[in-house]
Design a protein around this motif. Structure first.
Motif, PDB file in Angstrom:
ATOM      1  N   VAL A  57       1.295   3.853  -2.927  1.00 16.13           N
ATOM      2  CA  VAL A  57       0.357   4.937  -3.232  1.00 16.13           C
ATOM      3  C   VAL A  57       1.044   6.290  -3.067  1.00 16.13           C
ATOM      4  CG1 VAL A  57      -1.750   6.069  -2.431  1.00 16.13           C
ATOM      5  CG2 VAL A  57      -1.704   3.592  -2.722  1.00 16.13           C
ATOM      6  N   ASP A  58       1.987   6.376  -2.144  1.00 12.95           N
ATOM      7  CA  ASP A  58       2.685   7.631  -1.864  1.00 12.95           C
ATOM      8  C   ASP A  58       3.923   7.825  -2.739  1.00 12.95           C
ATOM      9  OD1 ASP A  58       0.871   8.239   0.202  1.00 12.95           O
ATOM     10  OD2 ASP A  58       1.987   6.957   1.597  1.00 12.95           O
ATOM     11  N   VAL A  59       4.115   6.955  -3.737  1.00 15.41           N
ATOM     12  CA  VAL A  59       5.279   7.053  -4.622  1.00 15.41           C
ATOM     13  C   VAL A  59       4.762   7.097  -6.066  1.00 15.41           C
ATOM     14  CG1 VAL A  59       7.539   6.093  -5.206  1.00 15.41           C
ATOM     15  CG2 VAL A  59       6.533   5.612  -2.962  1.00 15.41           C
ATOM     16  N   PRO A  60       4.327   8.274  -6.525  1.00 13.32           N
ATOM     17  CA  PRO A  60       3.678   8.347  -7.846  1.00 13.32           C
ATOM     18  C   PRO A  60       4.591   7.957  -9.001  1.00 13.32           C
ATOM     19  CG  PRO A  60       4.058  10.538  -6.935  1.00 13.32           C
ATOM     20  CD  PRO A  60       4.306   9.574  -5.829  1.00 13.32           C
ATOM     21  N   LYS A  83      -2.356   2.735  -7.239  1.00 16.41           N
ATOM     22  CA  LYS A  83      -3.192   3.937  -7.215  1.00 16.41           C
ATOM     23  C   LYS A  83      -4.004   4.066  -5.942  1.00 16.41           C
ATOM     24  CE  LYS A  83      -5.174   2.790 -11.068  1.00 16.41           C
ATOM     25  NZ  LYS A  83      -6.056   2.762 -12.268  1.00 16.41           N
ATOM     26  N   THR A  84      -4.399   2.964  -5.366  1.00 12.88           N
ATOM     27  CA  THR A  84      -5.227   2.988  -4.157  1.00 12.88           C
ATOM     28  C   THR A  84      -4.867   1.801  -3.286  1.00 12.88           C
ATOM     29  OG1 THR A  84      -7.522   3.112  -3.344  1.00 12.88           O
ATOM     30  CG2 THR A  84      -7.097   1.692  -5.240  1.00 12.88           C
ATOM     31  N   THR A  85      -5.107   1.923  -1.999  1.00 12.45           N
ATOM     32  CA  THR A  85      -4.634   0.902  -1.071  1.00 12.45           C
ATOM     33  C   THR A  85      -5.596  -0.281  -0.985  1.00 12.45           C
ATOM     34  OG1 THR A  85      -5.746   1.855   0.857  1.00 12.45           O
ATOM     35  CG2 THR A  85      -3.530   2.681   0.335  1.00 12.45           C
ATOM     36  N   ASP A 123       0.817  -1.214   0.000  1.00  7.56           N
ATOM     37  CA  ASP A 123       0.000   0.000   0.000  1.00  7.56           C
ATOM     38  C   ASP A 123       0.851   1.265   0.000  1.00  7.56           C
ATOM     39  OD1 ASP A 123      -2.357  -1.391  -0.093  1.00  7.56           O
ATOM     40  OD2 ASP A 123      -2.962  -0.973   1.977  1.00  7.56           O
ATOM     41  N   ALA A 124       2.059   1.186   0.542  1.00  3.36           N
ATOM     42  CA  ALA A 124       2.936   2.354   0.612  1.00  3.36           C
ATOM     43  C   ALA A 124       3.266   2.925  -0.761  1.00  3.36           C
ATOM     44  CB  ALA A 124       4.230   1.994   1.348  1.00  3.36           C
TER      45      ALA A 124
END
Length: 288
Positions: free
Chosen positions: A90-93, A107-109, A87-88
């Motif tokens: 998501v914060d690394v585009p 894109k989403t967790t 899930d982490a």
């Protein structure tokens, strides 16, 4: 004929009928079906050169792999199949570089998609992974200590043994599962005891790779193939990635799934086949 002999023959006939029922092929009608199956978006991988997955074919051709997780509802019980990329991400585009120069995105967790269905991680009774590569166990630690883990003994030995990296496994991504109760399998396994959800032993990609058969009331049989093949053309051609654990086992596992899908008039869902994934309803929609 004496009464005693008649009773003996009647009992023998009944015993034979029980034996045939116990050994009936998977196509025999089960007592129940699972209620519904959710397809959850668990990331994607962008591949600059897909030929390591299809040796000698598509050299230099780029590809996108889907990465799905699946949630099965069976009565009051929930079972999660695979957990995708962490899930982490998501914060690394810009994504994270992985094996063979692939780049992973999310894109989403998983947690938020479970919440949209109305399920918390601690409500999941069973968790099973097709295998222990990072794109399938990326959120394994989210389920530490709670559900029962269903894993082939060979996969357990590789994942928690002295050399997990030898198999492409990264222990940190799932090591908290040591707190869980494990059911260590040595072959196929009927999860709920009614034929509705069957774990199928399909080694080759990894030592204890497994697939999942889900029997649904309207859709019928769906087989989630994990990484038995990464896309349809590889499956049809029995093509084995260069990095698989055992090529002969890989082909035998493809043959096994092919036989089962044909016998059940079912559907084969290939986890990383992005074109097929795009045709499936994703959570919070479901298949029943």
């Amino acid at each position: 004929m004496p009464q005693r002999i008649r009773w003996q023959r009647a009992f023998a006939a009944l015993a034979v009928s029980w034996l045939f029922a116990a050994c009936a092929p998977m196509g025999a009608p089960p007592a129940t079906t699972a209620d519904r199956l959710y397809v959850i978006d668990c990331g994607e991988a962008r591949i600059p050169d897909v030929s390591p997955w299809s040796p000698g074919v598509n050299v230099g051709v780029a590809a996108v792999f889907s990465d799905n997780c699946y949630l099965v509802r069976h009565g009051a019980d929930w079972m999660l199949w695979d957990s995708g990329y962490p899930d982490a991400l998501v914060d690394v585009p810009e994504g994270v570089v992985g094996a063979r120069n692939s780049r992973a995105f999310r894109k989403t967790t998983l947690r938020s998609q479970l919440a949209a269905i109305g399920v918390a991680p601690e409500q999941v009774r069973y968790v099973a992974f097709s295998h222990t590569h990072g794109d399938h166990v990326g959120n394994a630690n989210l389920f530490a200590g709670s559900p029962t883990i269903l894993m082939q003994q060979a996969e357990y030995d590789a994942a928690f043994g002295s050399e997990p990296a030898r198999y492409g496994f990264q222990l940190a991504g799932y090591e908290q599962l040591r707190r869980n109760s494990f059911v260590k399998l040595n072959g196929d396994h009927d999860v709920f005891g009614d034929g509705s959800v069957m774990i199928l032993s399909t080694p080759g990609h990894t030592p204890g790779h497994q697939s999942l058969l889900v029997r649904l009331p309207k859709t019928g049989v769906v087989v989630l193939s994990g990484d038995v093949a990464h896309f349809q053309h590889n499956f049809a051609s029995r093509r084995v990635p260069s990095f698989n654990y055992d090529a002969a086992q890989s082909r035998a596992s493809m043959d096994k799934l092919d036989r089962i899908v044909k016998a059940e008039h079912g559907q084969l869902w290939i986890n990383h086949d992005a074109a097929q994934s795009a045709t499936l309803p994703h959570a919070p929609q479901f298949v029943d």
